[in-house]
Write a protein that holds these residues in place. Structure first.
Motif, PDB file in Angstrom:
ATOM      1  N   HIS A   1       1.266   2.224   7.088  1.00  0.00           N
ATOM      2  CA  HIS A   1       0.140   2.204   6.155  1.00  0.00           C
ATOM      3  C   HIS A   1       0.229   1.050   5.167  1.00  0.00           C
ATOM      4  O   HIS A   1      -0.801   0.473   4.777  1.00  0.00           O
ATOM      5  CB  HIS A   1       0.077   3.529   5.390  1.00  0.00           C
ATOM      6  N   TYR A   2       1.456   0.676   4.770  1.00  0.00           N
ATOM      7  CA  TYR A   2       1.611  -0.263   3.659  1.00  0.00           C
ATOM      8  C   TYR A   2       2.195  -1.631   4.011  1.00  0.00           C
ATOM      9  O   TYR A   2       1.820  -2.639   3.410  1.00  0.00           O
ATOM     10  CB  TYR A   2       2.507   0.353   2.577  1.00  0.00           C
ATOM     11  N   ILE A   3       3.172  -1.688   4.929  1.00  0.00           N
ATOM     12  CA  ILE A   3       3.948  -2.916   5.066  1.00  0.00           C
ATOM     13  C   ILE A   3       3.169  -3.999   5.809  1.00  0.00           C
ATOM     14  O   ILE A   3       2.645  -3.786   6.904  1.00  0.00           O
ATOM     15  CB  ILE A   3       5.292  -2.647   5.758  1.00  0.00           C
ATOM     16  N   ALA A   4       3.112  -5.165   5.196  1.00  0.00           N
ATOM     17  CA  ALA A   4       2.447  -6.344   5.736  1.00  0.00           C
ATOM     18  C   ALA A   4       3.015  -7.554   5.011  1.00  0.00           C
ATOM     19  O   ALA A   4       4.036  -7.454   4.320  1.00  0.00           O
ATOM     20  CB  ALA A   4       0.934  -6.222   5.549  1.00  0.00           C
ATOM     21  N   ASP A   5       2.370  -8.684   5.150  1.00  0.00           N
ATOM     22  CA  ASP A   5       2.712  -9.850   4.341  1.00  0.00           C
ATOM     23  C   ASP A   5       2.678  -9.416   2.881  1.00  0.00           C
ATOM     24  O   ASP A   5       1.686  -8.873   2.413  1.00  0.00           O
ATOM     25  CB  ASP A   5       1.678 -10.949   4.605  1.00  0.00           C
ATOM     26  N   PRO A   6       3.778  -9.610   2.134  1.00  0.00           N
ATOM     27  CA  PRO A   6       3.819  -9.114   0.751  1.00  0.00           C
ATOM     28  C   PRO A   6       2.723  -9.684  -0.141  1.00  0.00           C
ATOM     29  O   PRO A   6       2.367  -9.071  -1.150  1.00  0.00           O
ATOM     30  CB  PRO A   6       5.215  -9.519   0.263  1.00  0.00           C
ATOM     31  N   ASP A   7       2.174 -10.831   0.235  1.00  0.00           N
ATOM     32  CA  ASP A   7       1.081 -11.407  -0.553  1.00  0.00           C
ATOM     33  C   ASP A   7      -0.192 -10.581  -0.434  1.00  0.00           C
ATOM     34  O   ASP A   7      -1.131 -10.772  -1.210  1.00  0.00           O
ATOM     35  CB  ASP A   7       0.790 -12.844  -0.099  1.00  0.00           C
ATOM     36  N   TYR A   8      -0.227  -9.660   0.527  1.00  0.00           N
ATOM     37  CA  TYR A   8      -1.429  -8.863   0.770  1.00  0.00           C
ATOM     38  C   TYR A   8      -1.186  -7.360   0.607  1.00  0.00           C
ATOM     39  O   TYR A   8      -2.076  -6.561   0.861  1.00  0.00           O
ATOM     40  CB  TYR A   8      -1.950  -9.119   2.190  1.00  0.00           C
ATOM     41  N   MET A   9       0.005  -6.958   0.189  1.00  0.00           N
ATOM     42  CA  MET A   9       0.308  -5.527   0.085  1.00  0.00           C
ATOM     43  C   MET A   9      -0.295  -4.916  -1.176  1.00  0.00           C
ATOM     44  O   MET A   9      -0.394  -5.574  -2.217  1.00  0.00           O
ATOM     45  CB  MET A   9       1.823  -5.311   0.116  1.00  0.00           C
ATOM     46  N   SER A  10      -0.634  -3.627  -1.061  1.00  0.00           N
ATOM     47  CA  SER A  10      -1.275  -2.934  -2.171  1.00  0.00           C
ATOM     48  C   SER A  10      -0.294  -2.096  -2.984  1.00  0.00           C
ATOM     49  O   SER A  10      -0.697  -1.412  -3.928  1.00  0.00           O
ATOM     50  CB  SER A  10      -2.379  -2.006  -1.628  1.00  0.00           C
ATOM     51  N   ILE A  11       0.986  -2.125  -2.619  1.00  0.00           N
ATOM     52  CA  ILE A  11       1.986  -1.312  -3.307  1.00  0.00           C
ATOM     53  C   ILE A  11       3.270  -2.118  -3.430  1.00  0.00           C
ATOM     54  O   ILE A  11       3.562  -2.973  -2.592  1.00  0.00           O
ATOM     55  CB  ILE A  11       2.247   0.007  -2.534  1.00  0.00           C
ATOM     56  N   SER A  12       4.031  -1.859  -4.458  1.00  0.00           N
ATOM     57  CA  SER A  12       5.302  -2.547  -4.648  1.00  0.00           C
ATOM     58  C   SER A  12       6.394  -1.854  -3.835  1.00  0.00           C
ATOM     59  O   SER A  12       6.474  -0.617  -3.803  1.00  0.00           O
ATOM     60  CB  SER A  12       5.681  -2.542  -6.137  1.00  0.00           C
ATOM     61  N   VAL A  13       7.249  -2.653  -3.198  1.00  0.00           N
ATOM     62  CA  VAL A  13       8.352  -2.057  -2.449  1.00  0.00           C
ATOM     63  C   VAL A  13       9.298  -1.312  -3.381  1.00  0.00           C
ATOM     64  O   VAL A  13       9.947  -0.335  -2.971  1.00  0.00           O
ATOM     65  CB  VAL A  13       9.126  -3.129  -1.654  1.00  0.00           C
ATOM     66  N   ASN A  14       9.374  -1.736  -4.625  1.00  0.00           N
ATOM     67  CA  ASN A  14      10.248  -1.045  -5.580  1.00  0.00           C
ATOM     68  C   ASN A  14       9.775   0.380  -5.831  1.00  0.00           C
ATOM     69  O   ASN A  14      10.589   1.273  -6.093  1.00  0.00           O
ATOM     70  CB  ASN A  14      10.301  -1.822  -6.900  1.00  0.00           C
ATOM     71  N   ASP A  15       8.459   0.611  -5.750  1.00  0.00           N
ATOM     72  CA  ASP A  15       7.942   1.968  -5.904  1.00  0.00           C
ATOM     73  C   ASP A  15       8.409   2.859  -4.758  1.00  0.00           C
ATOM     74  O   ASP A  15       8.727   4.038  -4.954  1.00  0.00           O
ATOM     75  CB  ASP A  15       6.412   1.953  -5.943  1.00  0.00           C
ATOM     76  N   LEU A  16       8.457   2.304  -3.549  1.00  0.00           N
ATOM     77  CA  LEU A  16       8.865   3.074  -2.380  1.00  0.00           C
ATOM     78  C   LEU A  16      10.368   3.312  -2.337  1.00  0.00           C
ATOM     79  O   LEU A  16      10.837   4.250  -1.679  1.00  0.00           O
ATOM     80  CB  LEU A  16       8.418   2.364  -1.102  1.00  0.00           C
ATOM     81  N   LEU A  17      11.133   2.480  -3.035  1.00  0.00           N
ATOM     82  CA  LEU A  17      12.589   2.658  -3.084  1.00  0.00           C
ATOM     83  C   LEU A  17      13.056   3.361  -4.356  1.00  0.00           C
ATOM     84  O   LEU A  17      14.256   3.563  -4.553  1.00  0.00           O
ATOM     85  CB  LEU A  17      13.291   1.299  -2.989  1.00  0.00           C
ATOM     86  N   ALA A  18      12.117   3.744  -5.217  1.00  0.00           N
ATOM     87  CA  ALA A  18      12.475   4.419  -6.461  1.00  0.00           C
ATOM     88  C   ALA A  18      13.162   5.753  -6.155  1.00  0.00           C
ATOM     89  O   ALA A  18      12.700   6.506  -5.293  1.00  0.00           O
ATOM     90  CB  ALA A  18      11.238   4.652  -7.318  1.00  0.00           C
ATOM     91  N   PRO A  19      14.269   6.076  -6.818  1.00  0.00           N
ATOM     92  CA  PRO A  19      14.988   7.320  -6.534  1.00  0.00           C
ATOM     93  C   PRO A  19      14.111   8.564  -6.607  1.00  0.00           C
ATOM     94  O   PRO A  19      14.237   9.456  -5.747  1.00  0.00           O
ATOM     95  CB  PRO A  19      16.088   7.345  -7.606  1.00  0.00           C
ATOM     96  N   ASP A  20      13.234   8.656  -7.587  1.00  0.00           N
ATOM     97  CA  ASP A  20      12.374   9.829  -7.699  1.00  0.00           C
ATOM     98  C   ASP A  20      11.445   9.962  -6.503  1.00  0.00           C
ATOM     99  O   ASP A  20      11.205  11.071  -6.005  1.00  0.00           O
ATOM    100  CB  ASP A  20      11.548   9.771  -8.986  1.00  0.00           C
ATOM    101  N   PHE A  21      10.909   8.825  -6.058  1.00  0.00           N
ATOM    102  CA  PHE A  21      10.019   8.854  -4.895  1.00  0.00           C
ATOM    103  C   PHE A  21      10.784   9.292  -3.645  1.00  0.00           C
ATOM    104  O   PHE A  21      10.308  10.118  -2.861  1.00  0.00           O
ATOM    105  CB  PHE A  21       9.386   7.487  -4.676  1.00  0.00           C
TER     106      PHE A  21
END
Length: 547
Positions: free
Chosen positions: A316-336
């Motif tokens: 759903h999310y991963i693509a060229d980072p220049d075009y992504m709608s979410i930060s990878v840091n949000d997906l790696l956040a411990p709470d998430f």
């Protein structure tokens, strides 16, 4: 260094699946490539220089998996424990957009042929960037041209057809006999797959490699070789141009990190699926797989259910980072990650779709006597990529751009100069501030799963590198040479584990022991005492070698 046979004037080392040394090790999926890397180390070269030699040799002796016309990604571990990332994802052609394909009545980008050859090849640019880093930061002394010597020799004089190459050509014969005459002239013997051990010669590729020796990597993108490749591709109907090649440079990137056990996992950011590999291990740790039987149904269930959650987010999310709608840091956040792990039910099986598809790739790694380490993955995407050769250069072009979507609503929609989503992701593990493991595997969907198996087996369950790689694997989804998206178990798991997974509702099936469906993996370990270990996969044609 011990050798027991020769190929022409090139010594060939006895194949081994494991190696130990106090001076440096290499692991690659073809014995001749391992030999090339070890020769560089033995002559005083460093890990980067050895890796370039391995990459070049693989481009000749393993042409179904990798080549100059493909992409590459590097993790480079410095002696001080810092790690750099090198992104060689080739960008889409300036002319390539959804309308370019939809205007021809196509609903998707073809998987083969010139229209699939729609992205720049980034691998050679990574070789160049890594070589400059070696010279400027590691006091590298090896001449650029010398690092390509083995590749040139095998291209002109020939190399034995490997088991893997023979099997791929046999399996894909009906598809390959429709490839271009140039392709058939090199890789097919009168319309048939060449026998294992017969000689493969690639004179045109040898001439291109010789030109790179003389003129440097720049010639591939902004010189005579680049112009010839672009002209040859355009004549066959590819949208790529010399301008697209001249526009490209590999990028240095900050690697992603995620805590695991007493150390830290390291992988590459998007457009690779390195994020998936980190998330999968993070979820497995949170659900307690370290305390489970690594070959039992409970462990496998948790690993598979974690994979489904991670791959759904990836797609759903991963693509060229220049075009992504979410930060990878949000997906790696411990709470998430905590919340995601809580969704894994020991008694529930989630549905799962087709995922990202197959991928033919090589992983290789090197550690030198100074403790510097590289973890590299390089690919043409499908076997033989687009099957299109760039004119008379002998260079096969990748089809990575067929993974772009023509749907404007997709994160991976085709846009000129955009980088496609990549299954490629080399891995490392940091312990006590130093690189402890370098590892990876080919295999599309299987790459994060194989990485999870290897890291978990070594770090959590105390297995040796050869045991971790040689033991049976699981696979959810599609990977190299496979079309089924279900759950596969390699022979070697118990019938009880298979039955328990089936009773839970997993659509599980058996696959033969040491099948290439489960990828070709490799690992390197640097111990706290500075000793080196390496392992290669019995599913490949490779070897682990040490000085």
């Amino acid at each position: 260094m011990f050798t027991d046979r020769t190929l022409g004037n090139r010594p060939v080392f006895t194949p081994t699946l494991g190696a130990a040394s106090e001076h440096g090790v290499v692991s690659a999926p073809h014995i001749l490539a391992s030999q090339s890397g070890l020769r560089v180390l033995d002559n005083g070269g460093n890990a980067i220089e050895a890796a370039i030699a391995i990459a070049a040799t693989l481009s000749v002796v393993y042409p179904h998996m990798t080549g100059l016309g493909g992409d590459a990604f590097w993790l480079i571990g410095n002696a001080d424990g810092s790690v750099l990332g090198l992104d060689g994802a080739g960008t889409a052609a300036r002319l390539a957009n959804p309308e370019y394909y939809l205007a021809g009545g196509r609903q998707r980008i073809p998987e083969r042929g010139p229209l699939a050859a729609n992205t720049v090849a980034g691998a050679v640019s990574t070789w160049d960037a890594a070589y400059v880093h070696s010279r400027e930061r590691w006091d590298g002394t090896r001449n650029w041209g010398d690092l390509l010597d083995d590749a040139v020799w095998y291209a002109f004089n020939g190399c034995p057809v490997s088991r893997s190459l023979h099997l791929v050509l046999t399996d894909k014969l009906m598809e390959m006999v429709n490839a271009t005459p140039r392709f058939q002239a090199v890789f097919l013997a009168n319309g048939h797959a060449p026998d294992v051990g017969s000689t493969l010669r690639q004179r045109a590729l040898g001439e291109s490699l010789t030109q790179l020796q003389r003129s440097g990597a720049e010639d591939f993108y902004r010189g005579d070789l680049g112009a010839r490749m672009a002209r040859g591709l355009a004549e066959q109907g590819s949208p790529l141009s010399a301008q697209d090649l001249a526009f490209f440079n590999a990028r240095w990137v900050e690697p992603l990190r995620c805590s695991y056990g007493k150390g830290e996992l390291v992988n590459l950011p998007p457009p690779t699926q390195g994020l998936s590999s980190l998330m999968l291990l993070a979820l497995m740790e949170r659900t307690g797989t370290a305390g489970m039987d690594p070959f039992g149904a409970e462990y496998l269930h948790h690993a598979v259910e974690a994979t489904k959650l991670v791959f759904t987010l990836r797609d759903h999310y991963i693509a060229d980072p220049d075009y992504m709608s979410i930060s990878v840091n949000d997906l790696l956040a411990p709470d998430f990650l905590d919340g995601l792990a809580s969704r894994i039910d020991p008694g529930m099986v989630r549905s799962y779709g087709d995922g990202a598809g197959p991928g033919d790739t090589v992983w290789f790694g090197v550690a030198d006597r100074e403790g510097r380490t590289v973890s590299v993955i390089q690919s043409l995407y499908y076997e033989f990529g687009s099957t299109v050769m760039a004119g008379d250069t002998g260079i096969l072009w990748q089809n990575r751009g067929c993974s772009f979507s023509l749907d404007r609503g997709s994160a991976n929609v085709l846009v000129p100069r955009k980088r496609p989503f990549h299954t490629l992701n080399p891995a490392m593990y940091i312990k006590n501030g130093k690189v402890h493991l370098a590892y990876g595997s080919m295999g599309g969907e299987g790459q994060p799963q194989t990485q999870a198996a290897l890291a978990s087996r070594v770090l959590d369950h105390g297995m040796s590198l050869t045991e971790a790689i040689g033991s049976p694997r699981w696979l959810l989804g599609r990977t190299w040479g496979d079309v089924s998206p279900g759950l596969k178990l390699e022979r070697g798991y118990t019938a009880e584990a298979f039955h328990q997974l089936k009773m839970k509702g997993h659509p599980v099936e058996w696959v033969a022991k040491h099948s290439s469906v489960f990828g070709h993996a490799g690992m390197i370990r640097i111990g706290g005492d500075g000793a080196f270990e390496a392992a290669s996969d019995p599913r490949s044609d490779g070897a682990a070698l040490g000085l």
